[in-house]
Design a protein around this motif. Sequence first.
Motif, PDB file in Angstrom:
ATOM      1  N   HIS A  40      -8.563  -7.115   3.918  1.00 58.60           N
ATOM      2  CA  HIS A  40      -7.825  -8.313   4.344  1.00 58.60           C
ATOM      3  C   HIS A  40      -8.495  -8.832   5.612  1.00 58.60           C
ATOM      4  O   HIS A  40      -8.012  -8.609   6.724  1.00 58.60           O
ATOM      5  N   LEU A  41      -9.592  -9.516   5.443  1.00 54.79           N
ATOM      6  CA  LEU A  41     -10.422  -9.904   6.582  1.00 54.79           C
ATOM      7  C   LEU A  41     -10.294 -11.383   6.927  1.00 54.79           C
ATOM      8  O   LEU A  41     -11.092 -11.914   7.707  1.00 54.79           O
ATOM      9  N   GLU A  42      -9.272 -12.044   6.365  1.00 55.32           N
ATOM     10  CA  GLU A  42      -9.052 -13.463   6.643  1.00 55.32           C
ATOM     11  C   GLU A  42      -7.684 -13.674   7.277  1.00 55.32           C
ATOM     12  O   GLU A  42      -6.773 -12.862   7.117  1.00 55.32           O
TER      13      GLU A  42
ATOM     14  N   TYR B 189      -4.503 -16.678   7.883  1.00 55.14           N
ATOM     15  CA  TYR B 189      -3.942 -17.879   7.250  1.00 55.14           C
ATOM     16  C   TYR B 189      -3.766 -18.944   8.328  1.00 55.14           C
ATOM     17  O   TYR B 189      -2.893 -18.833   9.204  1.00 55.14           O
TER      18      TYR B 189
ATOM     19  N   TRP C 184      -6.661 -19.628   3.689  1.00 55.53           N
ATOM     20  CA  TRP C 184      -7.230 -18.383   4.201  1.00 55.53           C
ATOM     21  C   TRP C 184      -8.620 -18.671   4.748  1.00 55.53           C
ATOM     22  O   TRP C 184      -9.447 -19.299   4.080  1.00 55.53           O
ATOM     23  N   THR C 185      -8.858 -18.204   5.959  1.00 55.47           N
ATOM     24  CA  THR C 185     -10.100 -18.533   6.646  1.00 55.47           C
ATOM     25  C   THR C 185     -10.642 -17.295   7.358  1.00 55.47           C
ATOM     26  O   THR C 185      -9.891 -16.443   7.813  1.00 55.47           O
ATOM     27  N   ALA C 186     -11.948 -17.208   7.467  1.00 64.26           N
ATOM     28  CA  ALA C 186     -12.582 -16.042   8.077  1.00 64.26           C
ATOM     29  C   ALA C 186     -12.257 -15.962   9.563  1.00 64.26           C
ATOM     30  O   ALA C 186     -12.109 -16.980  10.253  1.00 64.26           O
ATOM     31  N   ALA C 187     -12.147 -14.738  10.053  1.00 62.64           N
ATOM     32  CA  ALA C 187     -11.920 -14.520  11.475  1.00 62.64           C
ATOM     33  C   ALA C 187     -13.137 -14.937  12.269  1.00 62.64           C
ATOM     34  O   ALA C 187     -14.273 -14.873  11.794  1.00 62.64           O
TER      35      ALA C 187
ATOM     36  N   LYS D 129     -12.947  -5.133  13.251  1.00 62.33           N
ATOM     37  CA  LYS D 129     -12.060  -4.759  12.151  1.00 62.33           C
ATOM     38  C   LYS D 129     -11.239  -3.539  12.537  1.00 62.33           C
ATOM     39  O   LYS D 129     -11.579  -2.804  13.466  1.00 62.33           O
TER      40      LYS D 129
ATOM     41  N   ASP E 200      -9.515 -17.613  17.395  1.00 55.68           N
ATOM     42  CA  ASP E 200      -8.630 -17.662  16.228  1.00 55.68           C
ATOM     43  C   ASP E 200      -7.257 -18.202  16.612  1.00 55.68           C
ATOM     44  O   ASP E 200      -6.665 -19.012  15.887  1.00 55.68           O
TER      45      ASP E 200
END
Length: 479
Positions: free
Chosen positions: A4-6, A8, A13-16, A21, A43
């Motif tokens: 779950h690397l994104e 909302y 859903w967008t990349a960090a 991690k 972010d």
Amino acid sequence: MQEHLEFYIDGGWTAAATAQKLDVIDPSTEEPFARIALGGQDDVDRAVAAAKAAFPAFAATSKEQRLDLLSKVLDGYKARIDEMAEAISREMGAPLGFSKQAQAPAGIGHLMQAIKALKAFEADEIRGTSLVTREPVGVVGFITPWNWPVNQMMCKIAPALAAGCTMVLKPSEIAPTSALLLAQILHDAGVPKGVFNLVNGDGPTVGQALATHPDIDMISFTGSTRAGIEVAKAAADTVKRVHQELGGKSALILLDDADFPKAVKGGARGVFFNSGQSCNALTRMLVPLDRMDEVAQIAKETAEKTTVGDPFGENSMVGPVVSKTQFDKIQGLIETGIKEGADLVAGGTGRPEGLNRGYYVRPTVFSKVTRDMTIAREEIFGPVLSIMGYRDEADAIDIANDSRYGLSGGVTSASLDRARAVARQLRTGTVHLNGALPDFGAAFGGYKQSGNGREWGRYGFDEFLEIKSVFGWEPPPAK
């Protein structure tokens, strides 16, 4: 391993922005089962900007539009409630039966109360020649804990949506998978772009960024008193509204006419359920001094009949606590209770018999606890009950109120009038009479260092509203 690397943000859903991690640990196995990205200032800035941009249009929606949206969210949540229960059990260790019975359904309860509050809401009131109107507070930052994850998210998100606010959520990084599922449910229900945003991360980074952000109008925080103080300090420079639901060390008073076998058994189970990880758990049981040995024996039998084990096992009543940090803290406080002279009646340090891994804690009972002992004053947040003796009713009330906390309490008596009279003297935000269950339509929150503001029902809804007075709205009366 789930990935779950994104986050909302702004309707998708967008990349960090960062590469950092974190493994999410299954507390029953001590092994990672998921991995999330940890967010940073960039972010948070993106999420707050999206919420700020979405606010004017969402605040202008009609009551009917927001009721329709909440109804769709409710339908979507109900359709995935079993999935939600499983996520909660995996991430924080509650037995699956308990997650299905209490943890996951709490989301339904808060959505229904938000719908009820919005249906009854009328923004405008004429007072003389002035209009007094209530409007959404703006962009809200939510910082939520791991112990009742969906309960604490939904008792904020649902009324905020009902009021017309936009929001950024930072769920606990220890138990984030239920929040990710909830974000997808909100998306599928048609929550408009930018209205709801989620950024995973830790408190010192993402929590701090939310609390200090100049475009956040309100922070709603649930967690420890220590962390709540830091959030309030961080928010002070921007003079934003701060709502806090913090720690507790609540007392259950058994008056001398109570049904002791029933009340002690119920009170002990209430402490053990959810592995003791409830801020409003009644962890101090106050009993007449001459009934101490009787009460201790009943509590001991209750503890020994409380089965601890795999959250997905058939007979588990209590699962693990959420993390090694919590496990070590609880073990240390149990050791302190023994060293300070409390009588260890049941449980104690170490894992329950037959469990050699997982953050499992033995349901523990101390008797003859005095008010100066650490276990009578510190929030343990584990399945540990402290039994304390009192001389008379006035002494019981004094002991119950002798705490920096004031979140909850309980009174048990054969006389409801007598229980009511004692309840009025307790300096706590909630009181349970004769084992009464919580009521989502009433108010929830604390006195003293248990926080400020209220959640649940109409009271939680009102927290997300500003009050505006418009003078001269009506013409002056004719002379």
